[in-house]
Motif scaffolding. Sequence first.
Motif, short mmCIF file in Angstrom:
data_model
loop_
_atom_site.label_atom_id
_atom_site.label_comp_id
_atom_site.label_asym_id
_atom_site.label_seq_id
_atom_site.Cartn_x
_atom_site.Cartn_y
_atom_site.Cartn_z
N LEU A 1 0.85 -1.19 0.00
CA LEU A 1 0.00 0.00 0.00
C LEU A 1 0.89 1.24 0.00
O LEU A 1 1.63 1.48 0.95
N GLU B 1 -3.06 4.91 -1.55
CA GLU B 1 -3.88 5.69 -0.62
C GLU B 1 -4.03 7.10 -1.15
O GLU B 1 -3.06 7.72 -1.61
N TRP C 1 2.10 -1.20 4.69
CA TRP C 1 1.87 0.23 4.47
C TRP C 1 3.24 0.90 4.36
O TRP C 1 4.08 0.77 5.24
N ILE D 1 -2.05 -1.17 -3.92
CA ILE D 1 -3.07 -0.21 -3.50
C ILE D 1 -2.40 1.14 -3.34
O ILE D 1 -1.27 1.22 -2.84
#
Length: 323
Positions: free
Chosen positions: A38, A89, A311, A87
């Motif tokens: 992410l 953000e 993340w 992904i």
Amino acid sequence: MGRMLFYCAGAIALAAAGIYLNNSSLLAAHRPGSPVLLAHRGIAQRFDETDLMNDTCTASRMLPPKHDYLENTIRSMQAGFAAGADIVEIDVHPTTDGQFAVFHDWTLDCRTDGHGVTREHAMADMKKLDIGYGYTADGGKSFPFRGRGIGMMPTLAQVLSTFPDRRFLINVKSRDPSEGEKLAAVLNGLSAARRAEIIVYGGDEAIDVIRRRVPDIKTASRQSLKGCLTGYIGYGWTGLLPDACKQRMMLVPINIAPWLWGWPDRFLNRMQDAGTEVFVLGPYRGGEFSTGIDDPAQLARLPQNYAAGIWTNEIETIGRLLE
């Protein structure tokens, strides 16, 4: 008396063995696959994270730039996906002309040549702004991206149409329930397959509305993250999960992860069975903020063959290391 103590000790040992077997990751099925990366804000300029507050102007404390990407732009997202992100953000604010602007800050004054609260402007006006205007790494002596970000603030609709088959984590920047209503309307206008590629997190009140209006969307809020983490540590050894751990996104600091019952595989399997996707962050040391997994040393702290979420603020670094 001795016989009673013997039976009590045996019962305690048996219960301890049961708890161990129920929570041992050694006996859990290993999750196959690769980590899910992410990219926080896509590829973005980094900044000094010392003593950050919610209203800190991070553009004014930019570190010397290693690239020319500006966060929350189409170009930054493209580069993030190209660097290995599964992904990206993004941050959103509603606008006065019925759209959602993809932009981080609550106000325009830090990053742009505009002024005032972001959500109090029309998208048509914000499209004229220079979103690279305020970045400086030398205390205002130079502004390397000034004039290079004009017209680069996208809308949420533009992002979703530009990347029709990509996953996004959408950050609602307020606690306003009406913002949850507006975003829920947008999400309900998407196909079920497209909604499955989107996660939403943000203020408790806005997220509560989205959970009611769009129940198939995974979400996270301060309330759910705290409730899931504390509840799981408290009684997760039973195999029961708090409601705050169901159909959610869960963020787990790397220094707290080893304390979770069944970490890594049994914990991750339990979360997956509950419809929750887990992402590991950098170490949490108190306060409002936690870092990402941003360098080789932090990445090395993950379990061998880890296959859940990561993340990162440094997708270009972490993506390369995991190729």
